[in-house]
Design an enzyme around this catalytic site. Sequence first.
Site, PDB file in Angstrom:
ATOM      1  N   LYS A 208      11.139 -45.393 -45.433  1.00 28.57           N
ATOM      2  CA  LYS A 208       9.694 -45.197 -45.536  1.00 28.57           C
ATOM      3  C   LYS A 208       8.977 -46.544 -45.616  1.00 28.57           C
ATOM      4  O   LYS A 208       8.025 -46.801 -44.906  1.00 28.57           O
ATOM      5  CB  LYS A 208       9.385 -44.338 -46.767  1.00 28.57           C
ATOM      6  CG  LYS A 208       7.910 -44.105 -46.986  1.00 28.57           C
ATOM      7  CD  LYS A 208       7.659 -43.215 -48.189  1.00 28.57           C
ATOM      8  CE  LYS A 208       6.183 -43.190 -48.525  1.00 28.57           C
ATOM      9  NZ  LYS A 208       5.880 -42.378 -49.689  1.00 28.57           N
ATOM     10  N   GLU A 214      18.952 -52.570 -49.475  1.00 23.54           N
ATOM     11  CA  GLU A 214      20.207 -52.048 -48.933  1.00 23.54           C
ATOM     12  C   GLU A 214      20.061 -51.730 -47.445  1.00 23.54           C
ATOM     13  O   GLU A 214      20.913 -52.080 -46.618  1.00 23.54           O
ATOM     14  CB  GLU A 214      20.627 -50.762 -49.676  1.00 23.54           C
ATOM     15  CG  GLU A 214      21.021 -50.942 -51.124  1.00 23.54           C
ATOM     16  CD  GLU A 214      19.837 -50.842 -52.085  1.00 23.54           C
ATOM     17  OE1 GLU A 214      18.680 -51.074 -51.659  1.00 23.54           O
ATOM     18  OE2 GLU A 214      20.081 -50.563 -53.274  1.00 23.54           O
ATOM     19  N   GLY A 269       9.705 -40.151 -50.770  1.00 17.95           N
ATOM     20  CA  GLY A 269      11.032 -40.362 -50.188  1.00 17.95           C
ATOM     21  C   GLY A 269      11.958 -39.176 -50.376  1.00 17.95           C
ATOM     22  O   GLY A 269      12.598 -38.703 -49.433  1.00 17.95           O
ATOM     23  N   ARG A 270      12.037 -38.655 -51.596  1.00 15.47           N
ATOM     24  CA  ARG A 270      12.994 -37.566 -51.863  1.00 15.47           C
ATOM     25  C   ARG A 270      12.510 -36.211 -51.343  1.00 15.47           C
ATOM     26  O   ARG A 270      13.189 -35.199 -51.501  1.00 15.47           O
ATOM     27  CB  ARG A 270      13.343 -37.515 -53.350  1.00 15.47           C
ATOM     28  CG  ARG A 270      12.156 -37.424 -54.281  1.00 15.47           C
ATOM     29  CD  ARG A 270      12.536 -37.786 -55.717  1.00 15.47           C
ATOM     30  NE  ARG A 270      11.382 -37.879 -56.595  1.00 15.47           N
ATOM     31  CZ  ARG A 270      10.667 -38.974 -56.777  1.00 15.47           C
ATOM     32  NH1 ARG A 270      10.958 -40.071 -56.124  1.00 15.47           N
ATOM     33  NH2 ARG A 270       9.641 -38.974 -57.606  1.00 15.47           N
ATOM     34  N   GLU A 355      15.029 -38.226 -60.290  1.00 16.31           N
ATOM     35  CA  GLU A 355      14.053 -39.271 -59.961  1.00 16.31           C
ATOM     36  C   GLU A 355      12.627 -38.736 -60.152  1.00 16.31           C
ATOM     37  O   GLU A 355      11.694 -39.486 -60.386  1.00 16.31           O
ATOM     38  CB  GLU A 355      14.245 -39.776 -58.515  1.00 16.31           C
ATOM     39  CG  GLU A 355      13.656 -41.168 -58.284  1.00 16.31           C
ATOM     40  CD  GLU A 355      13.924 -41.745 -56.901  1.00 16.31           C
ATOM     41  OE1 GLU A 355      13.471 -41.176 -55.898  1.00 16.31           O
ATOM     42  OE2 GLU A 355      14.585 -42.808 -56.818  1.00 16.31           O
ATOM     43  N   HIS A 386      39.205 -26.681 -61.215  1.00 15.59           N
ATOM     44  CA  HIS A 386      40.466 -27.350 -61.534  1.00 15.59           C
ATOM     45  C   HIS A 386      40.224 -28.736 -62.099  1.00 15.59           C
ATOM     46  O   HIS A 386      41.119 -29.575 -62.114  1.00 15.59           O
ATOM     47  CB  HIS A 386      41.356 -27.389 -60.286  1.00 15.59           C
ATOM     48  CG  HIS A 386      41.645 -26.001 -59.797  1.00 15.59           C
ATOM     49  ND1 HIS A 386      42.671 -25.231 -60.293  1.00 15.59           N
ATOM     50  CD2 HIS A 386      40.970 -25.220 -58.919  1.00 15.59           C
ATOM     51  CE1 HIS A 386      42.638 -24.038 -59.709  1.00 15.59           C
ATOM     52  NE2 HIS A 386      41.611 -24.007 -58.873  1.00 15.59           N
ATOM     53  N   LYS A 514      15.416 -53.554 -59.452  1.00 13.81           N
ATOM     54  CA  LYS A 514      15.289 -54.232 -58.144  1.00 13.81           C
ATOM     55  C   LYS A 514      14.821 -55.666 -58.362  1.00 13.81           C
ATOM     56  O   LYS A 514      15.334 -56.598 -57.739  1.00 13.81           O
ATOM     57  CB  LYS A 514      14.264 -53.504 -57.267  1.00 13.81           C
ATOM     58  CG  LYS A 514      14.704 -52.145 -56.774  1.00 13.81           C
ATOM     59  CD  LYS A 514      13.672 -51.572 -55.807  1.00 13.81           C
ATOM     60  CE  LYS A 514      13.920 -50.112 -55.520  1.00 13.81           C
ATOM     61  NZ  LYS A 514      12.865 -49.463 -54.768  1.00 13.81           N
TER      62      LYS A 514
HETATM   63  O1  F6P Z   1      14.368 -46.982 -55.010  1.00  7.62           O
HETATM   64  C1  F6P Z   1      14.027 -45.650 -54.970  1.00  7.62           C
HETATM   65  C2  F6P Z   1      13.497 -45.253 -53.622  1.00  7.62           C
HETATM   66  O2  F6P Z   1      12.212 -45.720 -53.476  1.00  7.62           O
HETATM   67  C3  F6P Z   1      13.548 -43.755 -53.394  1.00  7.62           C
HETATM   68  O3  F6P Z   1      12.521 -43.085 -54.000  1.00  7.62           O
HETATM   69  C4  F6P Z   1      13.565 -43.684 -51.904  1.00  7.62           C
HETATM   70  O4  F6P Z   1      13.966 -42.431 -51.444  1.00  7.62           O
HETATM   71  C5  F6P Z   1      14.548 -44.777 -51.596  1.00  7.62           C
HETATM   72  O5  F6P Z   1      14.274 -45.784 -52.555  1.00  7.62           O
HETATM   73  C6  F6P Z   1      14.498 -45.346 -50.208  1.00  7.62           C
HETATM   74  O6  F6P Z   1      13.243 -45.855 -49.892  1.00  7.62           O
HETATM   75  P1  F6P Z   1      12.844 -46.218 -48.406  1.00  7.62           P
HETATM   76  O7  F6P Z   1      12.853 -44.967 -47.594  1.00  7.62           O
HETATM   77  O8  F6P Z   1      11.467 -46.822 -48.500  1.00  7.62           O
HETATM   78  O9  F6P Z   1      13.845 -47.208 -47.884  1.00  7.62           O
END
Ligand code: F6P
Length: 546
Positions: A208, A214, A269-270, A355, A386, A514
């Site tokens: 987003k 990452e 995002g979620r 979250e 199990h 972060k």
């Molecule tokens: O760090 C949390 C977060 O902002 C989530 O809410 C989101 O889904 C994820 O990181 C990834 O964010 P992006 O889609 O901006 O890379």
Amino acid sequence: MSFPNISSKLASTPEWEQLQQLTLALEDSSRNISGLFEQDSRRFDHFSLEAAGILMDYSKHLLTTEIRAALIALASTAGMEAAIAAMFAGETINNTENRPALHVALRSPDTGSAEGKLVHAALAQMEAFVERVNGGSWHGHNGQQITDIVNIGIGGSDLGPAMVYEALAPFHVPNLHCHFVSNVDPVHLEQTLDKLDAASTLFIIASKTFTTLETMLNAKAARQWILNSGVPESGLAQHFVGVSANIEKAAAFGIATDNIFPMWDWVGGRYSLWSAIGLSVALGCGMDNFRKLLSGAHAMDEHFRAAPLEQNMPVLMALLALWYHNFWQAESVVVLPYAQNLHLFPAFLQQLDMESLGKQARRDGSPMTIVSGGIVWGSAGTNGQHSFHQLLHQGTHLIPADFIAIKCSASGNREMHENLLANCFAQSQALMDGKDLDQATAELLEQGLSEDEAAFLAPHWVVPGNRPSTTFMLDKLTPFTLGALTVLYEHKVYAHSVLLGLNAFDQWGVELGKVLGKGIYGAITAEENCTAYDSSTNALINRIRS
Ligand code: F6P
């Protein structure tokens, strides 16, 4: 109706007090769930409902009609109806980021509203792209057909599409495989790419913000891998598309603007799986199935929007969660899909629920005085039986369980599927009924043990029972029912946030780590030894440096 401004906290309302009294009286009466079934032979009918292809059986809770009424009264007091209306009306319910949370628009057939126009244009763009890739007219730089899609994203830009892609395995299009890379641990990307041919691989960079560390590092490494594999710079556009609300950043990374699929700041995002973040699903399962997923999601939206509170599935789920966390000291909820293809569902729910609801400030900034959202965990049944079910049955924690059962399997092996379902129902029954000391002793004596031996072993055989669970049942795991199931939990989370008086759509808590991570990366890569932090952090950093 506008978003309710509840000045008094829920815990200081008469409705809360009433619920407290009823709950205490229930505890004192030493009634148990099995006993409630004995009193009412039609208890299942009285405590179950159906919506959007999902049956919810919530009869195996220590719930009386009086307590249910008190819970519903609590929801009314919290302004639930107004809050639901406010979400669908696009009000600024995400008040700390000053924007609406309009993920419901992503699956609405409405094409007239401003958001509807954007959503349907993006769906058309996705559809055209899926047709090109799956039809073979979009190919790799040297004309090879695309055989592998790698979605690079994390959190909401990974968990939703990965969960749905796995869940819809029987719907996968032939000769195309989707892979999901999220972790900044380089082995995630490397081990995924090891098996792939660059010439037939297409990357979707899903972010987003297009700033997530990452995802950016994985995208950079993927670009290098493609170049190292002999793809010329001029061929990169055939191997990279993006999904983002930040078109500028995606373009700056080098993705051709025609190949960037939009999303918008009013999609959290979620909650974004239904947007172009679901592109991997649309490619991997076909656009028709992606649209069916949206239809199932919309059907559950309509249920949530229109059903009265006492027959509103997400609202009932939220009330049960609030009740267990605050009145029964339950800290966690376990989610147990008895469907291997739903094995990523608990991980998806962890982000969605934790979250959204893991917060200590209310919407107005005042401190949370009741228990916030809880811990969500789980895994596919029967595997959990199990491993951790032992704790569910005999541990000292009260852990309400959500069982998810699918009536008809995608497999033709009826014997195995019926065993799977039998295990699912046996677990909820065992949690509820348990086994008392007399039963345990009698069983041991029957097995030929002496009285002394039976007396010693019997306490270990006791299963306390009276442990609550909800069972959800779907006829089949299809794009439609999966859409409805996923949205059921989305709206449970929103309804729960309304009861707690918090904003479900921000996530400020993740920011601190972060920021600190950037400083620590600087220290790890610096010339000299680190002395800037506490002795533990310094020692750990310096050990890496040495
Ligand atoms: O760090 C949390 C977060 O902002 C989530 O809410 C989101 O889904 C994820 O990181 C990834 O964010 P992006 O889609 O901006 O890379």
